[in-house]
Scaffold this active site. Sequence first.
Site, mmCIF file in Angstrom:
data_model
loop_
_atom_site.group_PDB
_atom_site.id
_atom_site.type_symbol
_atom_site.label_atom_id
_atom_site.label_comp_id
_atom_site.label_asym_id
_atom_site.label_seq_id
_atom_site.Cartn_x
_atom_site.Cartn_y
_atom_site.Cartn_z
ATOM 1 N N TYR A 1 -8.888 -7.147 12.576
ATOM 2 C CA TYR A 1 -8.319 -6.603 11.342
ATOM 3 C C TYR A 1 -8.353 -7.644 10.221
ATOM 4 O O TYR A 1 -8.106 -8.831 10.440
ATOM 5 C CB TYR A 1 -6.869 -6.147 11.566
ATOM 6 C CG TYR A 1 -6.219 -5.634 10.287
ATOM 7 C CD1 TYR A 1 -6.399 -4.314 9.888
ATOM 8 C CD2 TYR A 1 -5.468 -6.476 9.460
ATOM 9 C CE1 TYR A 1 -5.837 -3.842 8.709
ATOM 10 C CE2 TYR A 1 -4.908 -6.012 8.277
ATOM 11 C CZ TYR A 1 -5.094 -4.703 7.908
ATOM 12 O OH TYR A 1 -4.544 -4.236 6.738
ATOM 13 N N THR B 1 -40.241 26.387 -8.223
ATOM 14 C CA THR B 1 -40.509 25.007 -7.817
ATOM 15 C C THR B 1 -40.805 24.266 -9.119
ATOM 16 O O THR B 1 -41.356 24.874 -10.055
ATOM 17 C CB THR B 1 -41.722 24.876 -6.870
ATOM 18 O OG1 THR B 1 -42.882 25.330 -7.565
ATOM 19 C CG2 THR B 1 -41.551 25.682 -5.591
ATOM 20 N N HIS B 2 -40.418 23.005 -9.210
ATOM 21 C CA HIS B 2 -40.572 22.226 -10.456
ATOM 22 C C HIS B 2 -39.927 22.939 -11.631
ATOM 23 O O HIS B 2 -40.379 22.796 -12.767
ATOM 24 C CB HIS B 2 -42.049 21.964 -10.776
ATOM 25 C CG HIS B 2 -42.862 21.498 -9.604
ATOM 26 N ND1 HIS B 2 -42.999 20.170 -9.270
ATOM 27 C CD2 HIS B 2 -43.557 22.189 -8.666
ATOM 28 C CE1 HIS B 2 -43.764 20.064 -8.189
ATOM 29 N NE2 HIS B 2 -44.096 21.279 -7.797
ATOM 30 N N LYS C 1 -7.941 3.408 2.672
ATOM 31 C CA LYS C 1 -7.198 4.652 2.475
ATOM 32 C C LYS C 1 -7.442 5.297 1.121
ATOM 33 O O LYS C 1 -7.531 6.515 1.015
ATOM 34 C CB LYS C 1 -5.709 4.417 2.731
ATOM 35 C CG LYS C 1 -5.414 4.412 4.233
ATOM 36 C CD LYS C 1 -4.067 3.876 4.573
ATOM 37 C CE LYS C 1 -3.975 2.378 4.424
ATOM 38 N NZ LYS C 1 -4.945 1.611 5.253
ATOM 39 N N GLU D 1 -19.395 21.945 -13.933
ATOM 40 C CA GLU D 1 -19.777 20.625 -14.452
ATOM 41 C C GLU D 1 -18.873 19.545 -13.845
ATOM 42 O O GLU D 1 -19.326 18.455 -13.511
ATOM 43 C CB GLU D 1 -19.673 20.609 -15.975
ATOM 44 C CG GLU D 1 -20.742 21.478 -16.630
ATOM 45 C CD GLU D 1 -20.436 21.743 -18.093
ATOM 46 O OE1 GLU D 1 -20.245 20.778 -18.839
ATOM 47 O OE2 GLU D 1 -20.379 22.922 -18.477
ATOM 48 N N LYS E 1 -18.494 30.124 -27.788
ATOM 49 C CA LYS E 1 -18.789 29.436 -26.533
ATOM 50 C C LYS E 1 -17.971 29.915 -25.340
ATOM 51 O O LYS E 1 -16.801 30.228 -25.452
ATOM 52 C CB LYS E 1 -18.542 27.923 -26.689
ATOM 53 C CG LYS E 1 -19.557 27.196 -27.549
ATOM 54 C CD LYS E 1 -20.962 27.160 -26.970
ATOM 55 C CE LYS E 1 -21.146 26.142 -25.876
ATOM 56 N NZ LYS E 1 -21.015 24.778 -26.313
ATOM 57 N N GLN F 1 -7.110 -2.405 4.177
ATOM 58 C CA GLN F 1 -6.072 -1.575 3.568
ATOM 59 C C GLN F 1 -6.659 -0.685 2.460
ATOM 60 O O GLN F 1 -6.143 0.380 2.156
ATOM 61 C CB GLN F 1 -4.971 -2.478 2.999
ATOM 62 C CG GLN F 1 -3.878 -1.755 2.250
ATOM 63 C CD GLN F 1 -2.662 -2.637 2.044
ATOM 64 O OE1 GLN F 1 -1.902 -2.880 2.976
ATOM 65 N NE2 GLN F 1 -2.475 -3.131 0.842
ATOM 66 N N SER G 1 0.822 -1.212 0.000
ATOM 67 C CA SER G 1 0.000 0.000 0.000
ATOM 68 C C SER G 1 0.856 1.262 0.000
ATOM 69 O O SER G 1 0.334 2.357 0.108
ATOM 70 C CB SER G 1 -0.930 -0.003 1.226
ATOM 71 O OG SER G 1 -0.187 -0.198 2.414
ATOM 72 N N SER H 1 -14.583 26.687 -26.513
ATOM 73 C CA SER H 1 -14.762 25.466 -27.293
ATOM 74 C C SER H 1 -13.697 25.426 -28.383
ATOM 75 O O SER H 1 -13.258 26.466 -28.855
ATOM 76 C CB SER H 1 -16.156 25.482 -27.912
ATOM 77 O OG SER H 1 -16.177 24.717 -29.103
HETATM 78 N N1 ARG Z 1 -0.897 -1.538 5.168
HETATM 79 C C1 ARG Z 1 -1.813 -2.074 6.117
HETATM 80 C C2 ARG Z 1 -3.137 -1.317 6.020
HETATM 81 O O1 ARG Z 1 -3.136 -0.309 5.479
HETATM 82 C C3 ARG Z 1 -1.286 -1.919 7.510
HETATM 83 C C4 ARG Z 1 -1.806 -2.932 8.453
HETATM 84 C C5 ARG Z 1 -1.296 -4.250 8.078
HETATM 85 N N2 ARG Z 1 -1.573 -5.227 9.063
HETATM 86 C C6 ARG Z 1 -1.476 -6.543 8.812
HETATM 87 N N3 ARG Z 1 -1.730 -7.324 9.751
HETATM 88 N N4 ARG Z 1 -1.117 -6.958 7.610
HETATM 89 O O2 ARG Z 1 -4.149 -1.774 6.461
#
Ligand code: ARG
Length: 457
Positions: A315, A153-154, A323, A288, A281, A320, A21, A275
Amino acid sequence: MLWEGRFKKEIDSKTNDFNSSIRFDQRMYKEDITGSIAHSKMLAKQGIIEESESKKIVGELNKILEDIENNTLEIDKDAEDIHMFIESELTKRIGSTGKRLHTARSRNDQVALDIRMYLKNEIQDIIKLIKELIITLVKKAEENTETVMPGYTHMQRAQPITFAHHLMAYVEMLLRDIERLEQTYNRTNIMPLGSCALAGTTYNLDRNYVKDLLGFSDITKNSLDGVSDRDFAIEFISDVSIIMMHLSRLSEEIVMWCSWEFKFIELDDAFSTGSSIMPQKKNPDITELVRGKTGRVYGDLMGILTMMKGLPLAYNKDMQEDKEFIFDSTDTVKICLTTLIPMIDTMKVLKENMKKAALKGFINATDCADYLVRKGIPFRDAYKATGTLVAYAIDNDKTLDELNLDEYRKISDKFDEDIYKAIDLKTCVINRNVIGGPAPEQVKKRIKEVKEILGKK
Ligand code: ARG
């Protein structure tokens, strides 16, 4: 590899790329280092590592931070994630002392901590940007408290309002957006370190000390939840989705207002595009794109909700993926806000065109009915009489104020000269003087309140 004791082979390189990651989580290097510094200080305070070891770790972590910030340390793209990279860089630099840092910690609580710290900063940044947008809208509203336009409205012209009143509706939405973000901030502001992999630890940690060092308001109360909770991130992306929905509605209106059909506003050249083929234009591309990008943030929300929904405690590597959803929605809302603010600040309000639109479409018909009500006629009868009057005016291609008194009196003998004042658009707006209404007096009052609210935030 950090887990080389258990394994007899190096990881396959494509599998490593798939698993890693670092490409996206490297942006949390500062949070990761700050968290590690606090953890290391706590380990020394509790006698789990030596004071001198902690000093060495903290000193080197600060150097690593400096080196990343001034680009003298390149982040290794082959590392699995930012947590592994920083730990192995530390160990490379200070040898076996570096290996003590990860005592009583897991990447599972470490990553939970980093995301919370990262989001706390982002939430504050986004609140600042929303405030700037509110200030810009309020400024435009102040210049337009008497600018009459049709309210719809509408998508049909309905009743007279002012441009200020319309803009201030968006200010109300944005104030709620700030409130929502503040609440999410409070639930993000909880410190998970000490949950370790899932089951806490046998070491005598001082979790509250880490909490204080890092400026959190509280600590998580269940180690399984501490590492597997992403509610705060889901809430955050949900807040951002609502913000984007608001920005998208505003954008849609700006697109319409720029069209020749409306021509209520004109965007500054610096914030519109042309354009490649049609020389005449001038396109509202920014708005948009904001409207379009709203879809991708909704996608982030659906993505993270779906990713989480089947996960057993605690976990799982699926997490992962959180993020990319978090970062994408953060980046998107920030760029949208940053681009919209100067565009709105510089747009020209074409008051005359708003007024022209307001004059057509019988938006003072309710006021005409209310006039009859004030002369003692029940509202339903007044409504019907005005409807008949409107139909007559349409047939004769006239507006209500173009009808003469004889024409009015054919419908009801209650009509007098003062009807013209009563249906004058300015009067119609001034008389809507209920709290929350478009009367300049009310809108000015609300503008003042909003400024006070912003002053306190
Ligand atoms: N890169 C992992 C994440 O973003 C970190 C945690 C990893 N933990 C594990 N037990 N592999 O979630």
